[in-house]
Design an enzyme around this catalytic site. Structure first.
Site, PDB file in Angstrom:
ATOM      1  N   ASP A 124       0.931  -1.291  -0.053  1.00  0.00           N
ATOM      2  CA  ASP A 124      -0.077  -0.079  -0.132  1.00  0.00           C
ATOM      3  C   ASP A 124       0.928   1.330   0.135  1.00  0.00           C
ATOM      4  O   ASP A 124       1.537   1.786   1.047  1.00  0.00           O
ATOM      5  CB  ASP A 124      -0.883   0.084   1.224  1.00  0.00           C
ATOM      6  CG  ASP A 124      -2.074   0.963   1.186  1.00  0.00           C
ATOM      7  OD1 ASP A 124      -1.975   1.974   0.322  1.00  0.00           O
ATOM      8  OD2 ASP A 124      -3.218   0.922   1.843  1.00  0.00           O
ATOM      9  N   ARG A 126      -0.320   4.282  -0.942  1.00  0.00           N
ATOM     10  CA  ARG A 126      -1.344   5.640  -1.018  1.00  0.00           C
ATOM     11  C   ARG A 126      -0.833   6.625   0.197  1.00  0.00           C
ATOM     12  O   ARG A 126      -0.470   6.305   1.257  1.00  0.00           O
ATOM     13  CB  ARG A 126      -2.674   5.009  -0.968  1.00  0.00           C
ATOM     14  CG  ARG A 126      -3.347   4.315  -1.889  1.00  0.00           C
ATOM     15  CD  ARG A 126      -4.638   3.865  -1.627  1.00  0.00           C
ATOM     16  NE  ARG A 126      -4.738   2.792  -0.458  1.00  0.00           N
ATOM     17  CZ  ARG A 126      -5.700   2.262  -0.135  1.00  0.00           C
ATOM     18  NH1 ARG A 126      -6.887   2.722  -0.371  1.00  0.00           N
ATOM     19  NH2 ARG A 126      -5.671   1.307   0.931  1.00  0.00           N
TER      20      ARG A 126
END
Length: 357
Positions: A124, A126
């Site tokens: 991840d 983000r």
């Protein structure tokens, strides 16, 4: 990046009328229920990453579109809240790598975490810097974050936005079951995936498109009452708040049960009946009896719950529902169990008559 709070347009949806604001960046959208400058304390917030496959094309192998719809419903019910929508496919890795990862899952029988590992990708990547900037611009320093991802909570907390966790409730399907459990077991998410099929456990219901959603007033099952067809029991219930036929017909013609509810709320202070509190349970009971007697498949579903407690699990209405901790009255669940008892008695009587013949 600055949110243009004076440049917005109406966003009419099946869940209600939202506002869409100008972010000056086509990769980020901000929508809210109500005026974004007047969200009050601890508004609901979802920072949602795009998922073209489920949100545009209806793919069933994840829960992305489900989470977005559920959040919009909750914002509409509460009458406030913000969604920040970011183009961050594949947990920030981009659409091309996401397609490669999903293909690897299909061909090599890998879960989502293993596919990312095989490709040498971080799970991840983000970031939520723009979301934090927007919130600070709005002087919002604490939110109820609609997310099962502790990493997202941690990011906001580390950057000056205090969060309280609000779980989404996944619609577990054969296509996404393994994916959801992988998110919990390997990515640290906190999806409420506990089993609900044991006969000793309560049946929790709320959203009509999730397990046991047939028990919801929003389920798409029409009822014929007093010579009129009502699209859902929610349409009927909300319309009975008014004595004038024009108001009832206005509510009956609402395109969704959510709109029927919001339209009734807009009118009830000025045109609502004075004795609503005393008659509302009788109205609800009448609607439920019609629903479960006029739809044999629903009667079978209700009877299949046996003697389990039925609980409308929501924090939005402590009269009709309950958060799951016993602090609500759960009157809808109680009336459903009353209807179930009546159906059980009818089935038993019919069986006795057959045996007698």
């Amino acid at each position: 990046m600055k949110l243009q709070i004076d440049n917005w347009c109406t966003l009419p949806t099946a869940m209600g009328e939202f506002r869409m604001y100008d972010t000056t960046d086509d990769n980020i959208s901000v929508i809210c229920m109500g005026d974004i400058k007047s969200q009050g304390e601890l508004p609901l917030l979802r920072i949602h990453s795009s998922c073209r496959s489920s949100e545009v094309f209806g793919a069933l192998d994840c829960d992305c579109a489900d989470q977005l719809r559920e959040t919009m419903k909750n914002l509409a019910i509460e009458g406030r809240g913000v969604i920040i929508y970011q183009q961050q496919e594949g947990r920030g890795q981009g659409l091309s790598l996401k397609i490669t990862a999903v293909r690897s899952m299909e061909c090599d029988n890998l879960d989502t975490a293993q596919a990312f590992e095989k490709m040498g990708l971080e799970q991840d990547v983000r970031t939520y810097a723009e979301a934090v900037d927007f919130l600070k611009q709005l002087n919002i320093s604490a939110v109820r974050l609609v997310s099962n991802n502790p990493r997202k909570h941690q990011y906001l907390n580390d950057h000056g936005i205090q969060t309280q966790m609000v779980n989404t409730n996944p619609n577990v399907r054969p296509e996404n079951k393994e994916y959801l459990f992988t998110k919990n077991e390997k990515l640290g998410h906190r999806l409420p995936l506990e089993a609900t099929d044991y006969v000793s456990e309560p049946v929790y219901f709320y959203h009509s498109d999730q397990p046991w959603g047939e028990l919801s007033n929003f389920s798409r099952h029409s009822v014929f009452i007093d010579g009129v067809i009502w699209p859902t029991t929610e349409h009927y219930y909300q319309a009975q708040k008014f004595t004038h036929e024009a108001h009832r017909e206005y509510i009956r013609c609402a395109s969704t049960p959510m709109l029927a509810k919001s339209q009734a709320y807009e009118l009830v202070d000025q045109f609502g009946t004075n004795d609503w509190v005393t008659i509302r349970e009788d109205i609800m009971r009448k609607a439920l009896r019609a629903k479960f007697t006029q739809h044999p498949d629903l009667a079978i579903k209700l009877l299949s719950s046996g003697n389990r407690n039925l609980v409308e699990r929501t924090t939005n209405d402590k009269y009709w529902g309950d958060p799951g901790d016993g602090s609500g009255q759960n009157r809808l669940g109680i009336l459903l169990m009353e209807v179930r008892a009546g159906l059980t008695s009818q089935a038993s009587l019919a069986s006795e008559q057959v045996e007698y013949c």
